[in-house]
Motif scaffolding. Structure first.
Motif, PDB file in Angstrom:
ATOM      1  N   HIS A   1       0.950  -1.383  -0.061  1.00 10.77           N
ATOM      2  CA  HIS A   1      -0.080   0.236   0.059  1.00 10.77           C
ATOM      3  C   HIS A   1       0.698   1.124  -0.126  1.00 10.77           C
ATOM      4  O   HIS A   1       2.179   1.213  -0.136  1.00 10.77           O
ATOM      5  CB  HIS A   1      -0.867   0.071   1.258  1.00 10.77           C
ATOM      6  CG  HIS A   1      -2.211   0.529   0.851  1.00 10.77           C
ATOM      7  ND1 HIS A   1      -2.158   2.047   1.023  1.00 10.77           N
ATOM      8  CD2 HIS A   1      -3.536   0.285   0.686  1.00 10.77           C
ATOM      9  CE1 HIS A   1      -3.484   2.392   0.836  1.00 10.77           C
ATOM     10  NE2 HIS A   1      -4.125   1.377   0.481  1.00 10.77           N
ATOM     11  N   ASP A   2       0.318   2.445   0.378  1.00  2.13           N
ATOM     12  CA  ASP A   2       1.110   3.515   0.156  1.00  2.13           C
ATOM     13  C   ASP A   2       2.191   3.575   1.116  1.00  2.13           C
ATOM     14  O   ASP A   2       1.839   3.203   2.287  1.00  2.13           O
ATOM     15  CB  ASP A   2       0.121   4.953   0.475  1.00  2.13           C
ATOM     16  CG  ASP A   2      -1.005   4.962  -0.327  1.00  2.13           C
ATOM     17  OD1 ASP A   2      -0.934   4.498  -1.587  1.00  2.13           O
ATOM     18  OD2 ASP A   2      -1.979   5.551   0.096  1.00  2.13           O
ATOM     19  N   TYR A   3       3.428   4.087   0.714  1.00  5.43           N
ATOM     20  CA  TYR A   3       4.529   4.329   1.659  1.00  5.43           C
ATOM     21  C   TYR A   3       5.519   5.453   1.271  1.00  5.43           C
ATOM     22  O   TYR A   3       5.482   6.060   0.134  1.00  5.43           O
ATOM     23  CB  TYR A   3       5.423   2.951   1.584  1.00  5.43           C
ATOM     24  CG  TYR A   3       6.062   2.743   0.154  1.00  5.43           C
ATOM     25  CD1 TYR A   3       7.208   2.949   0.116  1.00  5.43           C
ATOM     26  CD2 TYR A   3       5.517   2.149  -0.907  1.00  5.43           C
ATOM     27  CE1 TYR A   3       8.003   2.760  -1.211  1.00  5.43           C
ATOM     28  CE2 TYR A   3       6.036   1.579  -2.111  1.00  5.43           C
ATOM     29  CZ  TYR A   3       7.461   2.041  -2.257  1.00  5.43           C
ATOM     30  OH  TYR A   3       8.310   1.908  -3.529  1.00  5.43           O
TER      31      TYR A   3
ATOM     32  N   LEU B   1       1.701   5.909   6.870  1.00  7.70           N
ATOM     33  CA  LEU B   1       2.465   5.299   5.811  1.00  7.70           C
ATOM     34  C   LEU B   1       3.236   4.431   6.049  1.00  7.70           C
ATOM     35  O   LEU B   1       4.171   4.385   7.180  1.00  7.70           O
ATOM     36  CB  LEU B   1       3.036   6.552   4.957  1.00  7.70           C
ATOM     37  CG  LEU B   1       2.342   7.591   4.208  1.00  7.70           C
ATOM     38  CD1 LEU B   1       3.248   8.616   3.798  1.00  7.70           C
ATOM     39  CD2 LEU B   1       1.464   6.900   3.157  1.00  7.70           C
TER      40      LEU B   1
ATOM     41  N   ARG C   1      -3.906  -4.198   0.498  1.00  7.39           N
ATOM     42  CA  ARG C   1      -4.209  -2.948  -0.708  1.00  7.39           C
ATOM     43  C   ARG C   1      -5.510  -2.376  -0.172  1.00  7.39           C
ATOM     44  O   ARG C   1      -5.489  -0.987  -0.738  1.00  7.39           O
ATOM     45  CB  ARG C   1      -4.359  -3.668  -2.200  1.00  7.39           C
ATOM     46  CG  ARG C   1      -2.951  -4.173  -2.367  1.00  7.39           C
ATOM     47  CD  ARG C   1      -2.982  -4.607  -3.861  1.00  7.39           C
ATOM     48  NE  ARG C   1      -3.488  -3.753  -5.014  1.00  7.39           N
ATOM     49  CZ  ARG C   1      -3.947  -4.107  -6.101  1.00  7.39           C
ATOM     50  NH1 ARG C   1      -3.951  -5.500  -6.288  1.00  7.39           N
ATOM     51  NH2 ARG C   1      -4.124  -3.072  -6.841  1.00  7.39           N
TER      52      ARG C   1
ATOM     53  N   TYR D   1      -7.776  -0.200   2.219  1.00  9.89           N
ATOM     54  CA  TYR D   1      -7.396   0.671   3.487  1.00  9.89           C
ATOM     55  C   TYR D   1      -9.012   0.979   4.089  1.00  9.89           C
ATOM     56  O   TYR D   1      -9.955   1.026   3.351  1.00  9.89           O
ATOM     57  CB  TYR D   1      -6.838   1.783   3.348  1.00  9.89           C
ATOM     58  CG  TYR D   1      -6.226   2.676   4.428  1.00  9.89           C
ATOM     59  CD1 TYR D   1      -5.045   2.142   5.133  1.00  9.89           C
ATOM     60  CD2 TYR D   1      -7.062   3.388   5.300  1.00  9.89           C
ATOM     61  CE1 TYR D   1      -4.294   2.704   6.180  1.00  9.89           C
ATOM     62  CE2 TYR D   1      -6.401   3.891   6.381  1.00  9.89           C
ATOM     63  CZ  TYR D   1      -5.136   3.712   6.810  1.00  9.89           C
ATOM     64  OH  TYR D   1      -4.520   4.124   8.035  1.00  9.89           O
TER      65      TYR D   1
END
Length: 495
Positions: free
Chosen positions: A373-375, A402, A490, A492
């Motif tokens: 996922h977002d990082y 994140l 993936r 959230y």
């Protein structure tokens, strides 16, 4: 001679290039078999013609299709499979009757040859021997009069029927190459050579050792003049006449986190084509030595000087590869090179940046999928930016939930940053947040562990380590084989 199946290699076309053993087998065989198209002419038979006897039984194996379409229910592949099965049955009937069968094959029987289809169907049932022959590859190199490969160079042999992108990648990555099966594939092969930056090196050989033989620079060959029996050759680069250039170029490449397994084909090609390699000595040591290349190693702390040196070489017409670890655009040499290249007198020097596998991506793959996922990617080194900036970014990224990829976490001279970063992260993350501690991924000292954030030990972290800190959603599980993996979903959850 008792009943036996022979695959007889006849060489590239000139009857004088047949081996003594091939002539002996043909002389002693009862049955001579050979493939042909529906027009009935066989190149294999024409090569061996002077050795055929009037009492030889000839089995002509006529292809049902060559390049044309077919109404066979299984399409082209189905028609050919049926043909090979029927042809093998015809040869088996002779063998069952006690006759020795010699199947003629241009070049070598087991090198892109039709004989292999008979061999696979019959070798388990009958006594079989293969007589090797001179391949068209060897004949083409001999006609060109230039070494095909030398020393530790790698030769790649490719069928022109591959997709264009695959051809381009393989041609870019190898030292030397031969592309077979041209004919209708020639325009595609030419584009692939051009896309790989190798068209100027490529040579064309048509009907090597046969009547009508022709050689030429491949770039000069008309597309509508190329028969099937022709090859494209990229000969050895060693000792090749260097190209004179008023202006060279700089290519900044990433070698990935470790050795050759992590190189992309494009990077391999750029490294092989370079006149000079410039970089931190540790990274240069990952690149194989090539005759004729100059290597310029330096310390890890002189990035601007290294970039200027590379650009000066390019201004003198040299083709320069600046070597980074990982990806050159992530905390590495691409920025240093582009910064210097943006100033006079270097603004006219061509600069390209080629991507590499990053340390974070390599570590994530070893651990599972923590970057699913977002990082955010943050360097903990305060050599080029104040620690206050690093701390503020850590707080912001952590507050945004994140996943974090932390580069340059520690060194001999920087020992406190990991501990301080852990304190900041624990302000927003649970103590049991998973952290991937990945050291020397891909190297001989690889060690990948998953620990709780609260248990992260700064003493086990150095410059060869990357840390991946999970978000609130990152999960770990121990699978049936005992291996612990970590991933970030993936999806959230909605607020």
């Amino acid at each position: 001679m008792s009943a036996k199946l022979y695959g007889v290699g006849l060489g590239p076309g000139d009857p004088s290039l047949m081996t003594v053993r091939a002539v002996e087998v043909i002389a002693e065989a009862d049955v001579i078999a050979y493939h042909s198209a529906r027009h009935g002419r066989s190149i294999a038979r024409s090569i061996a013609a002077r050795h055929l006897r009037a009492d030889h039984i000839e089995e002509r194996l006529v292809y049902p299709v060559t390049t044309e379409t077919t109404d066979h229910p299984g399409g082209y592949r189905g028609a050919m499979e049926e043909f090979y099965t029927e042809a093998a049955a015809r040869l088996a009937a002779h063998l069952d009757a006690g006759r020795t069968v010699a199947v003629l094959a241009e070049g070598d029987p087991l090198f892109y040859g039709s004989y292999m289809h008979m061999h696979k169907r019959l070798t388990g049932r009958y006594d079989t021997e293969v007589i090797p022959g001179v391949t068209s590859v060897s004949a083409a190199a001999a006609r060109l009069g230039t070494p095909l490969v030398e020393g530790e160079e790698v030769l790649t042999i490719l069928p022109g029927t591959l997709p264009e992108e695959e051809l381009t990648a393989r041609l870019a990555a190898t030292d030397a190459a031969v592309v077979m099966k041209l004919g209708r594939t020639f325009p595609k092969v030419r584009r692939a050579l051009e896309g790989a930056g190798r068209l100027g090196e490529a040579r064309y050989v048509e009907r090597a050792s046969m009547a009508g033989e022709r050689t030429a620079p491949l770039a000069d060959v008309a597309e509508d003049s190329v028969p099937y029996f022709s090859v494209a050759v990229l000969p050895s680069r060693i000792g090749a006449q260097p190209q004179e250039r008023a202006l060279g170029e700089v290519v900044v490449v990433g070698t990935g986190p470790a050795g050759p397994l992590w190189l992309t084909p494009e990077t391999r090609g750029a490294l092989a084509a370079a006149d000079d390699l410039v970089g931190y000595t540790t990274y240069l040591d990952r690149v194989p030595h090539r005759p004729g290349q100059e290597r310029h190693g330096s310390d890890n702390r002189v990035e601007s000087e290294r970039a200027e040196f590379a650009l000066d070489l390019a201004r003198r017409g040299r083709r320069v590869a600046v070597v980074s670890g990982g990806d050159p655009g992530i905390f590495a040499m691409a920025t240093a090179v582009l910064e210097v290249a943006s100033r006079p007198p270097y603004t006219d020097v061509p600069v390209r940046v080629l991507p590499g596998v990053t340390a974070a991506n390599a570590a994530a793959a070893r651990a599972g999928a923590p970057l699913g996922h977002d990082y955010a990617t943050i360097s903990l080194s305060d050599r080029l930016k104040p620690w206050e900036v690093i701390a503020e970014r850590l707080r912001a990224a952590t507050a945004a939930d994140l996943v974090l990829a932390l580069y340059n976490p520690g060194s001999r001279s920087r020992t406190w940053q990991v501990g301080k970063a852990r304190e900041l992260l624990l302000e927003h993350r649970a103590p049991d947040t998973p952290v991937v501690v990945a050291r020397d991924v891909g190297g001989s000292g690889e060690r990948v562990r998953i620990v709780r954030l609260a248990d992260l030990d700064p003493a086990e972290v150095d410059m060869r380590t990357v840390l991946l800190v999970g978000s609130s959603q990152t999960r770990t599980v121990r699978r049936g084989d005992g291996e612990e993996i970590v991933w970030t979903p993936r999806r959230y959850p909605e607020a």
